[in-house]
Design a protein around this motif. Structure first.
Motif, PDB file in Angstrom:
ATOM      1  N   CYS A 119      31.496 -65.123  60.933  1.00 46.04           N
ATOM      2  CA  CYS A 119      32.823 -64.562  61.201  1.00 46.04           C
ATOM      3  C   CYS A 119      32.676 -63.160  61.790  1.00 46.04           C
ATOM      4  O   CYS A 119      31.698 -62.459  61.519  1.00 46.04           O
ATOM      5  CB  CYS A 119      33.630 -64.493  59.904  1.00 46.04           C
ATOM      6  N   PRO A 120      33.651 -62.721  62.585  1.00 45.73           N
ATOM      7  CA  PRO A 120      33.589 -61.370  63.131  1.00 45.73           C
ATOM      8  C   PRO A 120      33.740 -60.333  62.011  1.00 45.73           C
ATOM      9  O   PRO A 120      34.349 -60.621  60.981  1.00 45.73           O
ATOM     10  CB  PRO A 120      34.796 -61.327  64.084  1.00 45.73           C
ATOM     11  N   PRO A 121      33.118 -59.129  62.187  1.00 51.26           N
ATOM     12  CA  PRO A 121      32.494 -58.652  63.424  1.00 51.26           C
ATOM     13  C   PRO A 121      30.972 -58.556  63.353  1.00 51.26           C
ATOM     14  O   PRO A 121      30.381 -57.766  64.074  1.00 51.26           O
ATOM     15  CB  PRO A 121      33.086 -57.245  63.540  1.00 51.26           C
ATOM     16  N   LYS A 122      30.293 -59.379  62.478  1.00 53.23           N
ATOM     17  CA  LYS A 122      28.844 -59.269  62.364  1.00 53.23           C
ATOM     18  C   LYS A 122      28.231 -60.655  62.221  1.00 53.23           C
ATOM     19  O   LYS A 122      28.836 -61.539  61.606  1.00 53.23           O
ATOM     20  CB  LYS A 122      28.451 -58.398  61.168  1.00 53.23           C
ATOM     21  N   PRO A 123      27.013 -60.836  62.722  1.00 52.82           N
ATOM     22  CA  PRO A 123      26.379 -62.151  62.633  1.00 52.82           C
ATOM     23  C   PRO A 123      26.019 -62.584  61.220  1.00 52.82           C
ATOM     24  O   PRO A 123      25.691 -63.754  61.016  1.00 52.82           O
ATOM     25  CB  PRO A 123      25.106 -61.988  63.486  1.00 52.82           C
ATOM     26  N   ASP A 124      26.059 -61.660  60.247  1.00 51.69           N
ATOM     27  CA  ASP A 124      25.710 -62.052  58.883  1.00 51.69           C
ATOM     28  C   ASP A 124      26.927 -62.353  58.008  1.00 51.69           C
ATOM     29  O   ASP A 124      26.787 -62.631  56.819  1.00 51.69           O
ATOM     30  CB  ASP A 124      24.826 -60.999  58.214  1.00 51.69           C
ATOM     31  N   GLN A 125      28.118 -62.325  58.603  1.00 53.59           N
ATOM     32  CA  GLN A 125      29.334 -62.677  57.846  1.00 53.59           C
ATOM     33  C   GLN A 125      29.500 -64.195  57.900  1.00 53.59           C
ATOM     34  O   GLN A 125      30.423 -64.719  58.528  1.00 53.59           O
ATOM     35  CB  GLN A 125      30.540 -61.955  58.422  1.00 53.59           C
ATOM     36  N   VAL A 126      28.597 -64.887  57.236  1.00 53.45           N
ATOM     37  CA  VAL A 126      28.431 -66.329  57.424  1.00 53.45           C
ATOM     38  C   VAL A 126      29.048 -67.116  56.265  1.00 53.45           C
ATOM     39  O   VAL A 126      28.895 -66.752  55.095  1.00 53.45           O
ATOM     40  CB  VAL A 126      26.933 -66.678  57.560  1.00 53.45           C
ATOM     41  N   VAL A 127      29.714 -68.210  56.627  1.00 47.29           N
ATOM     42  CA  VAL A 127      30.244 -69.141  55.630  1.00 47.29           C
ATOM     43  C   VAL A 127      29.921 -70.558  56.080  1.00 47.29           C
ATOM     44  O   VAL A 127      29.731 -70.826  57.270  1.00 47.29           O
ATOM     45  CB  VAL A 127      31.777 -68.991  55.465  1.00 47.29           C
ATOM     46  N   GLY A 128      29.864 -71.465  55.117  1.00 41.48           N
ATOM     47  CA  GLY A 128      29.824 -72.871  55.460  1.00 41.48           C
ATOM     48  C   GLY A 128      31.147 -73.248  56.099  1.00 41.48           C
ATOM     49  O   GLY A 128      32.205 -72.720  55.734  1.00 41.48           O
ATOM     50  N   ILE A 129      31.108 -74.147  57.062  1.00 43.69           N
ATOM     51  CA  ILE A 129      32.305 -74.419  57.859  1.00 43.69           C
ATOM     52  C   ILE A 129      33.473 -74.898  57.005  1.00 43.69           C
ATOM     53  O   ILE A 129      34.639 -74.639  57.315  1.00 43.69           O
ATOM     54  CB  ILE A 129      31.986 -75.408  59.001  1.00 43.69           C
ATOM     55  N   ASN A 130      33.188 -75.554  55.889  1.00 37.80           N
ATOM     56  CA  ASN A 130      34.264 -76.054  55.037  1.00 37.80           C
ATOM     57  C   ASN A 130      34.936 -74.958  54.219  1.00 37.80           C
ATOM     58  O   ASN A 130      35.982 -75.190  53.606  1.00 37.80           O
ATOM     59  CB  ASN A 130      33.734 -77.153  54.118  1.00 37.80           C
ATOM     60  N   GLU A 131      34.324 -73.758  54.189  1.00 43.77           N
ATOM     61  CA  GLU A 131      34.931 -72.615  53.513  1.00 43.77           C
ATOM     62  C   GLU A 131      35.840 -71.811  54.435  1.00 43.77           C
ATOM     63  O   GLU A 131      36.530 -70.890  53.984  1.00 43.77           O
ATOM     64  CB  GLU A 131      33.840 -71.682  52.981  1.00 43.77           C
ATOM     65  N   LEU A 132      35.838 -72.118  55.702  1.00 38.18           N
ATOM     66  CA  LEU A 132      36.446 -71.236  56.691  1.00 38.18           C
ATOM     67  C   LEU A 132      37.968 -71.302  56.704  1.00 38.18           C
ATOM     68  O   LEU A 132      38.638 -70.287  56.913  1.00 38.18           O
ATOM     69  CB  LEU A 132      35.898 -71.572  58.089  1.00 38.18           C
ATOM     70  N   GLY A 133      38.529 -72.457  56.498  1.00 38.13           N
ATOM     71  CA  GLY A 133      39.974 -72.600  56.645  1.00 38.13           C
ATOM     72  C   GLY A 133      40.355 -72.824  58.102  1.00 38.13           C
ATOM     73  O   GLY A 133      39.497 -72.934  58.992  1.00 38.13           O
ATOM     74  N   GLU A 134      41.632 -72.854  58.373  1.00 38.37           N
ATOM     75  CA  GLU A 134      42.135 -73.153  59.719  1.00 38.37           C
ATOM     76  C   GLU A 134      42.068 -71.913  60.604  1.00 38.37           C
ATOM     77  O   GLU A 134      42.733 -70.913  60.357  1.00 38.37           O
ATOM     78  CB  GLU A 134      43.585 -73.638  59.641  1.00 38.37           C
ATOM     79  N   VAL A 135      41.227 -71.956  61.664  1.00 36.12           N
ATOM     80  CA  VAL A 135      41.121 -70.852  62.622  1.00 36.12           C
ATOM     81  C   VAL A 135      41.355 -71.407  64.020  1.00 36.12           C
ATOM     82  O   VAL A 135      40.462 -72.007  64.627  1.00 36.12           O
ATOM     83  CB  VAL A 135      39.745 -70.161  62.554  1.00 36.12           C
ATOM     84  N   PRO A 136      42.569 -71.233  64.577  1.00 32.16           N
ATOM     85  CA  PRO A 136      42.819 -71.703  65.945  1.00 32.16           C
ATOM     86  C   PRO A 136      42.068 -70.850  66.956  1.00 32.16           C
ATOM     87  O   PRO A 136      41.829 -69.664  66.720  1.00 32.16           O
ATOM     88  CB  PRO A 136      44.329 -71.539  66.100  1.00 32.16           C
ATOM     89  N   ILE A 137      41.691 -71.430  68.080  1.00 28.95           N
ATOM     90  CA  ILE A 137      40.926 -70.724  69.111  1.00 28.95           C
ATOM     91  C   ILE A 137      41.587 -70.899  70.475  1.00 28.95           C
ATOM     92  O   ILE A 137      42.344 -71.845  70.701  1.00 28.95           O
ATOM     93  CB  ILE A 137      39.464 -71.216  69.191  1.00 28.95           C
ATOM     94  N   THR A 138      41.290 -69.967  71.357  1.00 28.73           N
ATOM     95  CA  THR A 138      41.720 -70.082  72.759  1.00 28.73           C
ATOM     96  C   THR A 138      40.531 -70.153  73.711  1.00 28.73           C
ATOM     97  O   THR A 138      40.692 -70.553  74.858  1.00 28.73           O
ATOM     98  CB  THR A 138      42.596 -68.885  73.162  1.00 28.73           C
ATOM     99  N   ARG A 139      39.350 -69.749  73.231  1.00 28.41           N
ATOM    100  CA  ARG A 139      38.169 -69.767  74.100  1.00 28.41           C
ATOM    101  C   ARG A 139      36.954 -70.283  73.333  1.00 28.41           C
ATOM    102  O   ARG A 139      36.818 -70.055  72.128  1.00 28.41           O
ATOM    103  CB  ARG A 139      37.854 -68.371  74.631  1.00 28.41           C
TER     104      ARG A 139
END
Length: 570
Positions: A425-445
């Motif tokens: 997750c932003p803003p650092k490469p070590d702010q890491v979660v398993g994808i199932n912990e992330l929740g709904e994150v819509p994207i445009t790019r």
């Protein structure tokens, strides 16, 4: 009456994109750079009001750009105090005479002291050339050594070395690119003579890849000047030039192109003006990023000073679940040890997972070792290494492996059998979660490319999920093959047709959006998911945007679904 110096207080993991955003680095002049130091953190020109910087751990992590310490010094900062410094930033600062202080750690290195007392690396090496100073051989007695210690012992002409000592090591291959060669050449000619020659032209490779697409997103005449300076330097010096194949189209991104062209093999020392030079450690060689002054001195002397690092051993066992890749592994590791977990150290990768990985996946692991702060990510050569090299480099080479009883500062053991896809997750490469912990994150790019995510293996991951599917409405998915060889192979395998039918925007080879210097970058307030290596604020577009990092497969699925996910079907 004396007044206390004004101190700028900063936190941990202050990175070089924080200090000098890439779009400011087409001009390396100190008077230009000083106005933009920390512009995204404290505002343009505001560093000029301070005299001292005090920060936490891992100050100066990220890029190898010497623009960062140059900007700080030019702004009038007398000293930077921090709990720890990223190794490349530390070297660059020592080389140009920016005063550093590691909080609660006294400075005791005699070679570093000699460089500092000489006024910087160039003055020190001029004294070496004139026989006014000399570098002593290591006094280290016979001992078991790690792979990195063996490689540095060989390069420095010593039988044995140990972590903590500083050596001058001979460089077997020096790499630079269009963003840096011009400034390097200016330092080289200024201090070593207008008619100075490379120590050995056949050992220098220059690559056009970083700023060659900048005109696609903004007008910056300096990029053309930097490119021309590189071409002129290559012609004058007779070194290797891996040039553009057409306007704005790279032969390849340096860290993918050099192995393809046979420049990389086990046992050598590689220095490059790019922090992801550590990629080549996947082939069993010591490779690390350096700054402008370091490279100018390498061009003249053929060697560089290195503090022999401690080694962390990462043993990766188990069976990697289907559809997971090296990007997931590296993000998992970053989540466990952090951006400063290997600062100024080497990561050695080992285990049954490594044994099963193809060469391109090993390159991803080594490439992102720098995101943990490591100088290099090393993997011992094996039959997979030799098979990759066999048809690309006919030179004989020496292989090194760690002694069975070598000392490691720390050993990590991970069973990856149950690993799920990982997202930073932003803003650092070590702010890491398993994808199932992330929740709904819509994207445009969404973006699949760069030295980390644009190899043939990466494109294969994307093509597998995009076949007979289409990118979601409102999402732009960009794919950038990392080299012409990758593009040609992807075309032959049908991947490019799959991308076209899926609504992908296929871009020219080059670094581009990864450093906010080409199409595919993030606009204001946008949210994106990228298969690149860094998601620092402003790294790949507008500083207000949010960038998530994931594997090429997860990026492709997310582009299809319109939000970050690894689930192809609802």
């Amino acid at each position: 009456m004396s007044t206390e110096p004004k101190v700028l207080i900063l936190g941990d993991d202050i990175n070089t994109d924080d200090i000098t955003p890439a779009n400011r680095c087409t001009n390396a002049e100190p008077d230009h750079l000083k106005h933009y130091a920390f512009e995204h953190l404290i505002g343009e020109g505001n560093l000029l009001g301070y005299e001292v910087i005090e920060a936490g751990r891992n100050f100066g992590c990220g890029s190898s750009r010497e623009h960062a310490p140059i900007a700080i010094k030019a702004a009038g900062i007398k000293k930077v105090r921090a709990r720890s410094f990223a190794e490349i930033f530390y070297r660059n600062s020592i080389n140009i005479g920016l005063s550093l202080e590691i909080i609660e750690q006294p400075h005791t290195d005699s070679i570093v002291e000699a460089i500092v007392n000489s006024g910087g690396l160039t003055s020190f090496n001029q004294k070496r050339q004139n026989c006014h100073v000399s570098v002593s051989r290591s006094l280290t007695s016979a001992r078991p050594m790690t792979m990195s210690e063996k490689l540095l012992a060989r390069a420095s002409g010593n039988s044995y070395v140990q972590a903590g000592e500083t050596v001058f090591a001979k460089v077997d291959l020096a790499m630079s690119h269009d963003a840096v060669v011009g400034p390097v050449a200016r330092v080289f000619y200024k201090h070593f003579g207008e008619e100075a020659r490379l120590w050995e032209s056949n050992r220098v490779v220059l690559v056009a890849d970083h700023f060659i697409q900048t005109d696609d997103v903004r007008v910056d005449p300096k990029t053309k000047m930097l490119y021309q300076e590189m071409v002129q330097f290559a012609k004058k010096q007779g070194c290797h030039l891996l040039d553009v194949v057409s306007p704005g189209e790279a032969a390849g991104i340096c860290h993918v192109l050099l192995p393809e062209k046979g420049f990389i093999h086990p046992g050598i020392l590689v220095a490059g003006t790019d922090s992801h030079t550590c990629t080549y450690g996947a082939f069993g060689c010591f490779s690390t990023g350096v700054g402008t002054t370091d490279m100018a001195n390498i061009f003249a002397m053929g060697d560089m000073w290195i503090r022999v690092p401690q080694t962390l051993l990462l043993v990766l066992e188990g069976t990697l679940p289907n559809y997971l890749s090296a990007k997931d592994i590296m993000l998992f590791i970053l989540g466990k040890i952090g951006c400063d977990g290997a600062t100024s150290k080497v990561i050695e990768f080992r285990g049954s997972i490594i044994d099963q990985l193809p060469m391109e996946e090993r390159m991803t692991l080594a490439n992102m070792a720098i995101e943990c702060g490591a100088m290099c990510g090393l993997i011992a050569p094996d039959e997979i290494t030799r098979e990759y090299i066999k048809n690309r480099n006919q030179a004989s080479f020496e292989e090194f492996t760690s002694d069975p009883n070598a000392y490691y500062e720390k050993i990590y053991q991970f069973d990856l059998s149950g690993l799920e896809p990982q997202v930073a997750c932003p803003p650092k490469p070590d702010q890491v979660v398993g994808i199932n912990e992330l929740g709904e994150v819509p994207i445009t790019r969404a973006f699949i490319g760069s030295c980390t995510g644009g190899k043939l293996f990466d494109l294969a991951q994307a093509a597998e999920v995009l076949k007979d599917r289409h990118v979601a409405s409102g999402v732009d998915l960009f794919v950038v093959p990392a080299s012409q060889e990758v593009r040609q192979n992807a075309e032959q395998l049908g991947y490019l047709k799959i991308f076209e039918e899926a609504g992908v925007q296929l871009l020219k080879s080059g670094c581009g959006a990864c450093i906010n210097a080409g199409l595919g970058g993030l606009g204001k307030e946008e949210i994106g998911i990228y298969a690149t290596n860094r998601n620092f604020k402003g790294r790949s577009g507008d500083p207000s945007a949010k960038n998530y990092l994931a594997s090429p497969r997860v990026v492709a699925i997310s582009a299809i679904r319109g939000h970050i996910t690894n689930q192809l079907e609802v």
